[in-house]
Scaffold this motif. Sequence first.
Motif, short mmCIF file in Angstrom:
data_model
loop_
_atom_site.label_atom_id
_atom_site.label_comp_id
_atom_site.label_asym_id
_atom_site.label_seq_id
_atom_site.Cartn_x
_atom_site.Cartn_y
_atom_site.Cartn_z
N LYS A 151 0.85 -1.19 0.00
CA LYS A 151 0.00 0.00 0.00
C LYS A 151 0.89 1.24 0.00
O LYS A 151 2.12 1.15 0.07
CB LYS A 151 -0.93 0.00 1.21
CG LYS A 151 -0.20 0.06 2.56
CD LYS A 151 -1.20 0.07 3.71
CE LYS A 151 -0.48 0.18 5.06
NZ LYS A 151 -1.45 0.24 6.17
N ASP A 152 0.24 2.40 -0.09
CA ASP A 152 0.97 3.68 -0.13
C ASP A 152 2.12 3.60 -1.14
O ASP A 152 3.29 3.87 -0.82
CB ASP A 152 1.49 4.05 1.25
CG ASP A 152 0.36 4.34 2.24
OD1 ASP A 152 -0.77 4.58 1.78
OD2 ASP A 152 0.62 4.31 3.45
N HIS A 153 1.76 3.24 -2.33
CA HIS A 153 2.71 2.94 -3.41
C HIS A 153 2.96 4.19 -4.25
O HIS A 153 2.07 4.68 -4.95
CB HIS A 153 2.13 1.81 -4.26
CG HIS A 153 3.01 1.35 -5.37
ND1 HIS A 153 2.61 0.39 -6.27
CD2 HIS A 153 4.28 1.68 -5.74
CE1 HIS A 153 3.57 0.17 -7.14
NE2 HIS A 153 4.59 0.94 -6.84
N PRO A 180 -4.48 4.96 -10.26
CA PRO A 180 -3.79 5.69 -9.19
C PRO A 180 -4.64 6.82 -8.61
O PRO A 180 -5.53 7.36 -9.29
CB PRO A 180 -2.55 6.24 -9.88
CG PRO A 180 -2.93 6.34 -11.32
CD PRO A 180 -3.87 5.20 -11.58
N ASP A 181 -4.36 7.15 -7.37
CA ASP A 181 -5.06 8.28 -6.73
C ASP A 181 -4.60 9.61 -7.32
O ASP A 181 -5.34 10.59 -7.33
CB ASP A 181 -4.79 8.27 -5.22
CG ASP A 181 -5.31 7.01 -4.56
OD1 ASP A 181 -6.39 6.53 -4.97
OD2 ASP A 181 -4.65 6.50 -3.65
N PHE A 215 0.65 7.98 -7.25
CA PHE A 215 0.52 7.39 -5.92
C PHE A 215 -0.76 6.57 -5.86
O PHE A 215 -1.80 6.98 -6.38
CB PHE A 215 0.47 8.50 -4.86
CG PHE A 215 0.32 8.02 -3.46
CD1 PHE A 215 1.39 7.47 -2.77
CD2 PHE A 215 -0.90 8.11 -2.81
CE1 PHE A 215 1.26 7.03 -1.46
CE2 PHE A 215 -1.05 7.67 -1.50
CZ PHE A 215 0.04 7.13 -0.83
N GLN A 216 -0.67 5.39 -5.24
CA GLN A 216 -1.82 4.52 -5.01
C GLN A 216 -1.83 4.12 -3.54
O GLN A 216 -0.92 3.43 -3.07
CB GLN A 216 -1.75 3.28 -5.90
CG GLN A 216 -2.81 2.22 -5.61
CD GLN A 216 -4.22 2.73 -5.85
OE1 GLN A 216 -4.48 3.41 -6.83
NE2 GLN A 216 -5.13 2.43 -4.94
N ALA A 217 -2.84 4.58 -2.80
CA ALA A 217 -2.87 4.34 -1.35
C ALA A 217 -3.39 2.95 -1.00
O ALA A 217 -2.88 2.29 -0.09
CB ALA A 217 -3.73 5.40 -0.66
N ALA A 218 -4.43 2.48 -1.68
CA ALA A 218 -5.08 1.22 -1.31
C ALA A 218 -4.16 0.02 -1.53
O ALA A 218 -3.29 0.03 -2.40
CB ALA A 218 -6.36 1.05 -2.12
N ALA A 219 -4.38 -1.02 -0.75
CA ALA A 219 -3.57 -2.24 -0.87
C ALA A 219 -3.81 -2.91 -2.22
O ALA A 219 -4.94 -2.94 -2.73
CB ALA A 219 -3.92 -3.20 0.26
N PHE A 247 6.95 1.56 -1.56
CA PHE A 247 5.67 1.17 -1.00
C PHE A 247 5.84 0.71 0.43
O PHE A 247 6.96 0.47 0.90
CB PHE A 247 5.02 0.06 -1.84
CG PHE A 247 5.92 -1.12 -2.07
CD1 PHE A 247 6.10 -2.10 -1.09
CD2 PHE A 247 6.61 -1.27 -3.27
CE1 PHE A 247 6.93 -3.19 -1.28
CE2 PHE A 247 7.46 -2.36 -3.47
CZ PHE A 247 7.61 -3.32 -2.48
N LYS A 248 4.72 0.57 1.11
CA LYS A 248 4.71 -0.01 2.45
C LYS A 248 4.27 -1.46 2.36
O LYS A 248 3.27 -1.78 1.71
CB LYS A 248 3.75 0.76 3.36
CG LYS A 248 4.21 2.17 3.71
CD LYS A 248 3.21 2.84 4.64
CE LYS A 248 3.66 4.26 4.99
NZ LYS A 248 2.68 4.95 5.87
#
Length: 257
Positions: free
Chosen positions: A19-21, A48-49, A66-70, A238-239
């Motif tokens: 997430k938080d990619h 992407p967001d 940026f892409q927040a969702a898993a 990413f996280k």
Amino acid sequence: MQVFRYRFESRTDFSNPVKDHSFLLRSFPLEDARQTLLDSSLRIVPQPDSLSSGRDCWGSRIDYGFQAAAHDSFSYISEGTVEVAPYPIADESPSALFYMDSRMTVHDPAMACLSPKTDGTPFERALEISSRVKTEMSYTKNVTSAETTAAQAFRLRKGVCQDYAHIMISACRASGIPARYVCGMIPGEGETHAWVEVWSEGSWYGLDPTAGKVCDDRYIAIAKGRDAGDCPVVRGLFKGCSAQNTTTISSVEQSEQ
């Protein structure tokens, strides 16, 4: 001058969701005096967001977002039409960085056998180096990686197009010939290709040491730089604790327009 339809696709699979990619892509043909992008599109999955575009320091287009969702995979498809002119590319003052060793092209004394043996223009000497690289190396997959340096690949005498290009660049710079790395596409279907541009008498010329030939208007550049480290087609942060596997494929065919 030729016109091509191209499709470039990259997919990264993660062993565990991330997430938080944040990501950075180089997915479009470079636009310069030799190439004109006639139309293009980019599709990214997952959506992407945020997404922005710009240029890196060498003029290549970059798209970053940026892409927040898993998610457990990340892919993009870039396609369009590009008009390509033959080499050379006029340039009266190449960057001093293209005369110098870079991280992946540090010269090794073992490469002395690649040095040109005759006088001539920088292009003629680089052509001799390209021929020597092709003779010395054996094209072999899965023996080197994206982080293999020119010296490491030359010691193996095996590698792929990235290794051939790094070795040639190292030998050219050691001989006083400005040289830069090019990542791009050629007609057909397969992975991205790598070749070398050398500066000679006011212009850049393309040479392909893997094929042992002078590049023509069928070579479509995506990115250029000191070495492959300046030209990744996808980078990200990413996280999550996850292994990654990235595959890329390009498809290029001559357009009827």
